[in-house]
Design a protein around this motif. Structure first.
Motif, PDB file in Angstrom:
ATOM      1  N   SER A 145       2.287   1.666  -3.431  1.00  0.00           N
ATOM      2  CA  SER A 145       1.259   2.169  -4.340  1.00  0.00           C
ATOM      3  C   SER A 145       1.061   3.674  -4.164  1.00  0.00           C
ATOM      4  CB  SER A 145      -0.055   1.433  -4.093  1.00  0.00           C
ATOM      5  OG  SER A 145      -1.066   1.932  -4.942  1.00  0.00           O
ATOM      6  N   ASN A 146       1.016   4.127  -2.917  1.00  0.00           N
ATOM      7  CA  ASN A 146       0.853   5.559  -2.648  1.00  0.00           C
ATOM      8  C   ASN A 146       2.060   6.358  -3.141  1.00  0.00           C
ATOM      9  OD1 ASN A 146      -1.655   5.168  -1.468  1.00  0.00           O
ATOM     10  ND2 ASN A 146      -0.809   4.991   0.593  1.00  0.00           N
ATOM     11  N   ALA A 179       4.092   5.489  -5.600  1.00  0.00           N
ATOM     12  CA  ALA A 179       4.030   5.487  -7.063  1.00  0.00           C
ATOM     13  C   ALA A 179       3.063   6.547  -7.565  1.00  0.00           C
ATOM     14  CB  ALA A 179       3.613   4.102  -7.560  1.00  0.00           C
ATOM     15  N   LYS A 180       1.924   6.652  -6.931  1.00  0.00           N
ATOM     16  CA  LYS A 180       0.937   7.655  -7.323  1.00  0.00           C
ATOM     17  C   LYS A 180       1.504   9.062  -7.137  1.00  0.00           C
ATOM     18  CE  LYS A 180      -3.667   9.361  -6.240  1.00  0.00           C
ATOM     19  NZ  LYS A 180      -4.799   9.281  -5.323  1.00  0.00           N
ATOM     20  N   GLU A 181       2.197   9.261  -6.030  1.00  0.00           N
ATOM     21  CA  GLU A 181       2.740  10.581  -5.716  1.00  0.00           C
ATOM     22  C   GLU A 181       3.816  11.022  -6.709  1.00  0.00           C
ATOM     23  OE1 GLU A 181       5.151  12.557  -2.009  1.00  0.00           O
ATOM     24  OE2 GLU A 181       3.580  11.109  -1.546  1.00  0.00           O
ATOM     25  N   GLU A 224       0.831  -1.206   0.000  1.00  0.00           N
ATOM     26  CA  GLU A 224       0.000   0.000   0.000  1.00  0.00           C
ATOM     27  C   GLU A 224       0.870   1.263   0.000  1.00  0.00           C
ATOM     28  OE1 GLU A 224      -3.661   2.095   2.443  1.00  0.00           O
ATOM     29  OE2 GLU A 224      -2.543   0.488   3.409  1.00  0.00           O
ATOM     30  N   MET A 265       4.575   9.461  -9.815  1.00  0.00           N
ATOM     31  CA  MET A 265       4.355   9.153 -11.227  1.00  0.00           C
ATOM     32  C   MET A 265       3.126   9.814 -11.841  1.00  0.00           C
ATOM     33  SD  MET A 265       6.944   7.340 -12.132  1.00  0.00           S
ATOM     34  CE  MET A 265       6.433   6.700 -13.716  1.00  0.00           C
ATOM     35  N   VAL A 266       2.137  10.152 -11.051  1.00  0.00           N
ATOM     36  CA  VAL A 266       0.905  10.712 -11.585  1.00  0.00           C
ATOM     37  C   VAL A 266       0.917  12.230 -11.414  1.00  0.00           C
ATOM     38  CG1 VAL A 266      -1.612  10.732 -11.398  1.00  0.00           C
ATOM     39  CG2 VAL A 266      -0.349   8.595 -11.049  1.00  0.00           C
ATOM     40  N   LYS A 267       0.799  12.917 -12.530  1.00  0.00           N
ATOM     41  CA  LYS A 267       0.752  14.377 -12.476  1.00  0.00           C
ATOM     42  C   LYS A 267      -0.661  14.805 -12.076  1.00  0.00           C
ATOM     43  CE  LYS A 267       4.284  15.077 -15.896  1.00  0.00           C
ATOM     44  NZ  LYS A 267       4.631  15.658 -17.181  1.00  0.00           N
ATOM     45  N   PRO A 268      -0.749  15.786 -11.195  1.00  0.00           N
ATOM     46  CA  PRO A 268      -2.092  16.246 -10.819  1.00  0.00           C
ATOM     47  C   PRO A 268      -2.813  16.875 -12.013  1.00  0.00           C
ATOM     48  CG  PRO A 268      -0.366  17.529  -9.721  1.00  0.00           C
ATOM     49  CD  PRO A 268       0.310  16.485 -10.536  1.00  0.00           C
ATOM     50  N   ASP A 269      -4.088  16.639 -12.082  1.00  0.00           N
ATOM     51  CA  ASP A 269      -4.905  17.207 -13.150  1.00  0.00           C
ATOM     52  C   ASP A 269      -5.124  18.688 -12.856  1.00  0.00           C
ATOM     53  OD1 ASP A 269      -6.665  17.793 -15.151  1.00  0.00           O
ATOM     54  OD2 ASP A 269      -8.215  16.402 -14.483  1.00  0.00           O
TER      55      ASP A 269
END
Length: 153
Positions: A138-139, A141-143, A135, A145-149
């Motif tokens: 996963s958090n 990776a999100k922080e 977990e 790798m994922v650019k905020p919209d």
């Protein structure tokens, strides 16, 4: 530019030498067996192929000597940097001060880190994964790798 993949367990001999795994050798440009070994940002060492080190060193060389933060960074980052070259048997020698910094014992894990290799004490490296839950990964990776919209801000 070198792009390493993989993770290999190796053994340090009594002098602090290890054999570079063939899996990493295959990923190097032909005849590139000159490296810079340095303290890592965590309690590990970082092994840079010479061609990966040169642009980093050039960038650090351009920093302002009059800034105390620059001097502190250089001291920490460059202080232990040492050129190493594979001997006739393909072994690399890690300096004792750097081995001590990273707490390296006999069993070591070499880990791909894009254009460099991290060198970890095997027990220390394994603990990182034991203490890091799926977990939490996963958090993270999100922080990273994922650019905020931009529309949801």
């Amino acid at each position: 530019m070198v792009r390493f993949l993989g993770e290999y367990e190796v053994t340090l001999d009594a002098k602090g030498r290890f054999l570079l795994p063939s899996g990493f050798k295959k990923q190097l440009p032909e005849a590139e067996l000159r490296f810079i070994v340095n303290r890592g940002f965590e309690k590990c060492l970082t092994l840079y192929p010479a061609n990966s080190w040169e642009p980093i060193h050039a960038k650090i060389s351009e920093l302002n000597d009059f800034d105390p933060k620059v001097r502190a960074f250089r001291r920490q980052f460059l202080g232990g940097a040492t050129e190493v070259e594979a001997d006739s048997a393909g072994r690399l020698l890690l300096p004792p001060t750097l081995r001590d910094f990273a707490g390296l014992t006999k069993n070591v894990i070499l880990v791909a880190a894009v254009d460099k290799i991290e060198i970890w004490d095997a027990d220390t490296y394994k603990k990182i994964f034991e203490e890091f839950s799926p977990e939490a990964f996963s958090n993270l990776a999100k922080e990273v790798m994922v650019k905020p919209d931009a529309t949801n801000e």
